[in-house]
Write a protein that holds these residues in place. Structure first.
Motif, PDB file in Angstrom:
ATOM      1  N   PRO A 422      -0.039 -12.764  26.867  1.00 15.03           N
ATOM      2  CA  PRO A 422      -1.711 -12.461  27.272  1.00 15.03           C
ATOM      3  C   PRO A 422      -1.186 -11.045  27.718  1.00 15.03           C
ATOM      4  O   PRO A 422      -0.353 -10.387  28.278  1.00 15.03           O
ATOM      5  N   LEU A 423      -2.578 -10.499  27.395  1.00 12.50           N
ATOM      6  CA  LEU A 423      -2.799  -8.847  27.847  1.00 12.50           C
ATOM      7  C   LEU A 423      -2.520  -8.875  29.588  1.00 12.50           C
ATOM      8  O   LEU A 423      -3.052  -9.386  30.236  1.00 12.50           O
ATOM      9  N   PRO A 424      -1.434  -8.054  29.889  1.00 12.76           N
ATOM     10  CA  PRO A 424      -1.341  -7.858  31.256  1.00 12.76           C
ATOM     11  C   PRO A 424      -2.686  -7.314  32.324  1.00 12.76           C
ATOM     12  O   PRO A 424      -3.372  -6.874  31.579  1.00 12.76           O
ATOM     13  N   ARG A 425      -2.429  -7.732  33.492  1.00 13.72           N
ATOM     14  CA  ARG A 425      -3.717  -7.214  34.241  1.00 13.72           C
ATOM     15  C   ARG A 425      -3.919  -5.674  34.386  1.00 13.72           C
ATOM     16  O   ARG A 425      -5.158  -5.235  34.423  1.00 13.72           O
ATOM     17  N   ARG A 426      -2.774  -5.163  34.180  1.00 14.13           N
ATOM     18  CA  ARG A 426      -2.929  -3.695  34.411  1.00 14.13           C
ATOM     19  C   ARG A 426      -3.554  -3.097  33.138  1.00 14.13           C
ATOM     20  O   ARG A 426      -4.206  -2.078  33.197  1.00 14.13           O
ATOM     21  N   ALA A 427      -3.295  -3.830  32.053  1.00 16.90           N
ATOM     22  CA  ALA A 427      -4.035  -3.150  30.901  1.00 16.90           C
ATOM     23  C   ALA A 427      -5.290  -3.650  30.963  1.00 16.90           C
ATOM     24  O   ALA A 427      -6.175  -2.603  30.439  1.00 16.90           O
ATOM     25  N   LEU A 449     -20.158   1.762  23.472  1.00 20.58           N
ATOM     26  CA  LEU A 449     -18.859   1.045  24.142  1.00 20.58           C
ATOM     27  C   LEU A 449     -18.942  -0.166  24.987  1.00 20.58           C
ATOM     28  O   LEU A 449     -17.984  -0.913  24.711  1.00 20.58           O
ATOM     29  N   SER A 450     -20.079  -0.107  25.590  1.00 19.57           N
ATOM     30  CA  SER A 450     -20.159  -1.468  26.292  1.00 19.57           C
ATOM     31  C   SER A 450     -20.388  -2.868  25.410  1.00 19.57           C
ATOM     32  O   SER A 450     -19.971  -3.752  25.625  1.00 19.57           O
ATOM     33  N   THR A 451     -21.181  -2.570  24.257  1.00 18.47           N
ATOM     34  CA  THR A 451     -21.582  -3.412  23.338  1.00 18.47           C
ATOM     35  C   THR A 451     -20.144  -3.976  22.787  1.00 18.47           C
ATOM     36  O   THR A 451     -19.745  -5.091  22.501  1.00 18.47           O
ATOM     37  N   TRP A 452     -19.540  -2.948  22.314  1.00 17.80           N
ATOM     38  CA  TRP A 452     -18.205  -3.192  21.675  1.00 17.80           C
ATOM     39  C   TRP A 452     -17.182  -3.731  22.415  1.00 17.80           C
ATOM     40  O   TRP A 452     -16.606  -5.023  22.030  1.00 17.80           O
ATOM     41  N   PHE A 453     -17.102  -3.317  23.871  1.00 15.03           N
ATOM     42  CA  PHE A 453     -16.057  -4.336  24.670  1.00 15.03           C
ATOM     43  C   PHE A 453     -16.742  -5.511  24.926  1.00 15.03           C
ATOM     44  O   PHE A 453     -15.600  -6.533  25.023  1.00 15.03           O
ATOM     45  N   GLY A 454     -18.081  -5.809  25.277  1.00 13.23           N
ATOM     46  CA  GLY A 454     -18.373  -7.102  25.258  1.00 13.23           C
ATOM     47  C   GLY A 454     -18.180  -8.020  24.086  1.00 13.23           C
ATOM     48  O   GLY A 454     -17.651  -9.309  24.453  1.00 13.23           O
ATOM     49  N   ILE A 455     -18.241  -7.625  23.168  1.00 13.06           N
ATOM     50  CA  ILE A 455     -18.084  -8.422  21.906  1.00 13.06           C
ATOM     51  C   ILE A 455     -16.501  -8.476  21.564  1.00 13.06           C
ATOM     52  O   ILE A 455     -16.091  -9.757  21.539  1.00 13.06           O
ATOM     53  N   ALA A 456     -15.602  -7.718  21.810  1.00  6.97           N
ATOM     54  CA  ALA A 456     -14.039  -7.718  21.932  1.00  6.97           C
ATOM     55  C   ALA A 456     -13.895  -8.881  22.948  1.00  6.97           C
ATOM     56  O   ALA A 456     -12.650  -9.846  22.797  1.00  6.97           O
ATOM     57  N   PHE A 457     -14.307  -8.803  24.283  1.00  7.68           N
ATOM     58  CA  PHE A 457     -13.917  -9.810  25.275  1.00  7.68           C
ATOM     59  C   PHE A 457     -14.464 -11.198  24.907  1.00  7.68           C
ATOM     60  O   PHE A 457     -13.640 -12.195  25.060  1.00  7.68           O
ATOM     61  N   LEU A 458     -15.510 -11.383  24.132  1.00  8.73           N
ATOM     62  CA  LEU A 458     -15.875 -12.862  23.778  1.00  8.73           C
ATOM     63  C   LEU A 458     -15.101 -13.232  22.793  1.00  8.73           C
ATOM     64  O   LEU A 458     -14.591 -14.539  22.587  1.00  8.73           O
ATOM     65  N   LEU A 459     -14.409 -12.295  21.696  1.00 11.69           N
ATOM     66  CA  LEU A 459     -13.712 -12.657  20.815  1.00 11.69           C
ATOM     67  C   LEU A 459     -12.194 -13.237  21.337  1.00 11.69           C
ATOM     68  O   LEU A 459     -11.712 -14.190  20.729  1.00 11.69           O
ATOM     69  N   VAL A 460     -11.902 -12.260  22.327  1.00 14.90           N
ATOM     70  CA  VAL A 460     -10.624 -12.585  22.663  1.00 14.90           C
ATOM     71  C   VAL A 460     -10.535 -13.882  23.557  1.00 14.90           C
ATOM     72  O   VAL A 460      -9.534 -14.241  23.916  1.00 14.90           O
ATOM     73  N   LEU A 461     -11.791 -14.382  23.892  1.00 12.64           N
ATOM     74  CA  LEU A 461     -11.833 -15.684  24.575  1.00 12.64           C
ATOM     75  C   LEU A 461     -11.222 -17.004  23.937  1.00 12.64           C
ATOM     76  O   LEU A 461     -11.105 -17.915  24.360  1.00 12.64           O
ATOM     77  N   ALA A 462     -11.152 -16.455  22.686  1.00 10.43           N
ATOM     78  CA  ALA A 462     -10.554 -17.691  21.812  1.00 10.43           C
ATOM     79  C   ALA A 462      -9.280 -17.908  22.135  1.00 10.43           C
ATOM     80  O   ALA A 462      -8.704 -18.981  21.853  1.00 10.43           O
ATOM     81  N   ARG A 463      -8.612 -16.892  22.829  1.00  7.59           N
ATOM     82  CA  ARG A 463      -7.112 -17.123  23.350  1.00  7.59           C
ATOM     83  C   ARG A 463      -7.305 -16.913  24.797  1.00  7.59           C
ATOM     84  O   ARG A 463      -6.582 -15.997  25.264  1.00  7.59           O
ATOM     85  N   PRO A 464      -7.719 -17.869  25.385  1.00  2.00           N
ATOM     86  CA  PRO A 464      -8.075 -17.554  26.921  1.00  2.00           C
ATOM     87  C   PRO A 464      -6.884 -17.656  27.787  1.00  2.00           C
ATOM     88  O   PRO A 464      -5.661 -18.448  27.497  1.00  2.00           O
ATOM     89  N   HIS A 465      -6.926 -16.781  28.953  1.00  6.06           N
ATOM     90  CA  HIS A 465      -5.763 -16.716  29.787  1.00  6.06           C
ATOM     91  C   HIS A 465      -6.221 -16.317  31.206  1.00  6.06           C
ATOM     92  O   HIS A 465      -7.522 -15.554  31.320  1.00  6.06           O
ATOM     93  N   ARG A 466      -5.739 -16.632  32.298  1.00  8.16           N
ATOM     94  CA  ARG A 466      -6.167 -16.551  33.545  1.00  8.16           C
ATOM     95  C   ARG A 466      -6.200 -14.914  33.798  1.00  8.16           C
ATOM     96  O   ARG A 466      -6.969 -14.734  34.743  1.00  8.16           O
ATOM     97  N   ASN A 467      -5.584 -14.200  33.327  1.00  4.18           N
ATOM     98  CA  ASN A 467      -5.671 -12.683  33.431  1.00  4.18           C
ATOM     99  C   ASN A 467      -6.976 -12.219  32.995  1.00  4.18           C
ATOM    100  O   ASN A 467      -7.648 -11.133  33.640  1.00  4.18           O
TER     101      ASN A 467
END
Length: 639
Positions: A422-427, A449-467
């Motif tokens: 998983p992507l580290p917290r510092r990242a 950038l907010s739109t892009w970051f939000g979409i990226a965050f939603l896509l990454v939720l497919a691989r969830p982690h507590r970080n």
């Protein structure tokens, strides 16, 4: 240790130390010879056509350019005007020639030289030229004050002095010209900084020496060709060279350790050297004294206001339907500390942005590596960005806040595309901090950038982690902070105006943004060849199953661009999403070309020829704009 070994070690150290010193002395000797040759081979004098927009660099207290019926351009002066020439007195005697266009009645004109009364002459009613011998000045500078009676014509409220057409400095007879000491010192500083920077990059001596020799010859040619601004330009380049040296001295060792995933130390040094070249191309243009971005005046005014404590500004924007748009202070707060060292605000702002944009070339290379590209892919992406016409257009039109804000897109992507999962917290924390910096720079960048970051965050939720819980919390806090401190004052009025513009556009057409210029802008943004290769490069990214995280971030980037493309078609909304996608697009193109280059020597040569041709065209156009009358199309930045 035996004495012989000590002597041998000392001899090796002396030889290593003697080589750079000898190289610098040889370069200085070549520079002096080039200066003398260039100055004394030039026939005629150095003239300034007062009616051109570039002439304002030399003039003070003059009106805007005008044109006679026969096409001759000129400027009227105020009652008191100035001519300024830094380090331009390079001969025992120098002639000043003033070409005046006449006035309604003759008048006595008084001239002062470097603050001291000098002479008087009668400016005739008809057009004529006046030639004077300038007094000697130990400083090498010439500041001529022109004091003339004024008059007015008809309804024109201006108080007009003399009609100035042309100014020329020349050397009488066979006078010998020699560079002034301040000019030589600035040139020597550039050569010394270049030698040290090349040493840090560890460029082999067989390549280092020709580069430094070419630089010395170029500085001499510049002095001979454009004496009247050569000193100011050279001084600016000396400061920029020192900045590149400092950044390389501090940053390259860090990059060699932190970017080991992008190749060994040798590869990182190569990419760093190419990025320095990209920075140099931009700095050479942005610091040219008679060049200035279209919006430079706006941004220097904002810089001054923010340095004085006024942080919130509403500015009328043609891109926003001539409504008021809020300019956040992030760009200017980042530049303000430089005012402690550099008093010239234009040079400070343009130089900082040139340096920033040049480093994006390195980030494009890192993106290509993150996406699975080989070394050729990284180098090609870097070279393509180094000569990107779109990047030059942003600088040429002076879109300072947009450039600063969108710079953060590439490092955010490099951070999120890490193979580490998983992507580290510092990242996550670092990526969100950079997002907040981008949001604080420009509202259009904030949307992109907010739109892009939000979409990226939603896509990454497919691989969830507590970080990601920490990331979600930081995103929420950052959004509230940005709304409360940056956009709360201006957001309601902008939303109201946008509603009015949207309703007006909807009444005209169902798709107001669907114009032929949309395709033209896309082609100019990435070049015709690049646009043809881009879909294949994106397909390679999508098919790379071994790099799930980079693929998701790239998909989010593409989806956000498509979303704003749809908004452009429906609402004719300009947020410059072609420019936003530029690093990703060039990384994808580099990825495809790198894959082809690995197939054989001839294919590799053809791929590099195409890259160099496209990039070379962009650089040639950039310098034609900076030094001549070339034009950069704004079309890629209207979408």
């Amino acid at each position: 240790m035996p004495v012989a070994h000590v002597r041998a070690a000392l001899a090796r150290r002396l030889r290593r130390g003697a080589r750079p010193g000898a190289a610098l002395l040889a370069a200085l000797a070549l520079l002096l010879a080039a200066d003398m040759l260039a100055l004394n081979m030039r026939a005629g004098g150095y003239a300034v056509d007062a009616g051109t927009y570039r002439a304002i660099f030399y003039l003070g207290n003059v009106f805007e350019p005008e044109r006679e019926a026969d096409g001759t351009s000129y400027r009227w002066t105020h009652g008191q005007a100035l001519l300024r020439f830094r380090q331009a007195l390079v001969a025992p005697a120098t002639l000043l020639r003033l070409d005046l266009g006449g006035r309604p009645a003759p008048a006595q004109v008084r001239l002062s030289f470097n603050g001291q009364p000098w002479l008087e002459f009668t400016a005739a009613a008809q057009a004529r030229s006046y030639t004077f011998i300038l007094p000697q000045a130990a400083s090498g500078d010439a500041t001529i004050a022109i004091d003339s009676p004024t008059f007015s014509v008809g309804d024109d409220p201006r108080a007009l002095g003399i009609k100035l057409r042309r100014v020329q400095l020349s050397t009488p007879g066979t006078g010998w010209r020699a560079p002034t000491l301040p000019t030589l010192l600035a040139q020597a500083a550039i050569l010394g900084a270049a030698l040290l920077t090349l040493a840090i990059v560890r460029l082999p001596w067989r390549a280092r020496l020709p580069l430094v020799a070419a630089l010395a010859l170029g500085l001499g040619a510049l002095l001979g060709a454009d004496l009247l601004l050569a000193y100011v330009y050279t001084l600016r380049l000396a400061v920029a060279s020192a900045a590149l040296l400092a950044i390389s001295w501090v940053g390259l060792p860090v990059a060699e350790r932190a970017l080991a995933w992008a190749g060994g130390a040798r590869e990182i040094r190569l990419l760093w050297g190419l990025a320095l070249l990209a920075c140099a191309i931009r700095i050479a243009g942005m610091l040219y004294p008679t060049f200035g971005g279209q919006d430079l005046f706006l941004h220097t005014r904002l810089l001054t206001d923010i340095a004085n404590g006024q942080l919130i500004h509403m500015v009328i924007s043609s891109e926003f339907g001539n409504g008021e748009i809020l300019y956040p202070p992030g760009t200017y707060l980042a530049v303000v500390p430089g005012k402690l060292l550099i008093g010239d605000q234009d040079s400070l702002l343009q130089g900082a942005l040139a340096l920033l944009d040049g480093t994006t070339a390195l980030l494009a290379a890192l993106l290509a590596r993150r996406l699975g590209g080989n070394r050729h892919a990284a180098r090609m992406a870097l070279v393509l960005y180094a000569g990107s016409t779109t990047a030059f257009t942003v600088m040429g039109y002076g879109f300072s806040a947009q450039l600063f804000g969108q710079w953060f897109a590439a490092p955010i992507a490099v951070t999120l595309m890490s193979d580490e999962w998983p992507l580290p917290r510092r990242a996550w924390a670092g990526a969100i901090a950079m997002l907040l910096m981008a949001v604080s720079a420009h509202i259009g960048v904030a949307l992109l950038l907010s739109t892009w970051f939000g979409i990226a965050f939603l896509l990454v939720l497919a691989r969830p982690h507590r970080n990601m819980l920490l990331a979600a919390g930081l995103l929420a806090v950052s959004a509230l902070f940005a709304l409360a401190t940056l956009y709360a004052d201006g957001l309601p009025s902008m939303i109201n105006h946008f509603g009015q513009v949207r309703d007006g556009d909807a009444a005209k057409s169902w798709l107001p943004g669907a114009t032929p210029l949309l395709w033209v802008g896309m082609r100019l943004a990435y070049s015709g060849a690049g646009l043809a290769l881009l879909p294949c490069g994106l397909a390679l990214i999508a098919l790379n199953r071994r790099r799930a995280q980079p693929r998701l971030v790239a998909a989010a980037w593409l989806l956000s661009v498509l979303l704003f493309l749809a908004a452009d078609l429906l609402l004719s909304l300009q947020v410059r999403y072609f420019y936003f996608f530029l690093p990703m697009a060039l990384a994808a193109i580099g990825l495809l070309l790198g894959r082809l280059a690995a197939r054989g020597r001839w294919v590799c040569a053809l791929a590099w020829l195409m890259v160099l041709f496209v990039s070379g065209q962009g650089v040639a156009l950039w310098f034609s704009v900076v030094f001549g009358d070339g034009k950069l199309s704004l079309t890629p930045l209207t979408h």
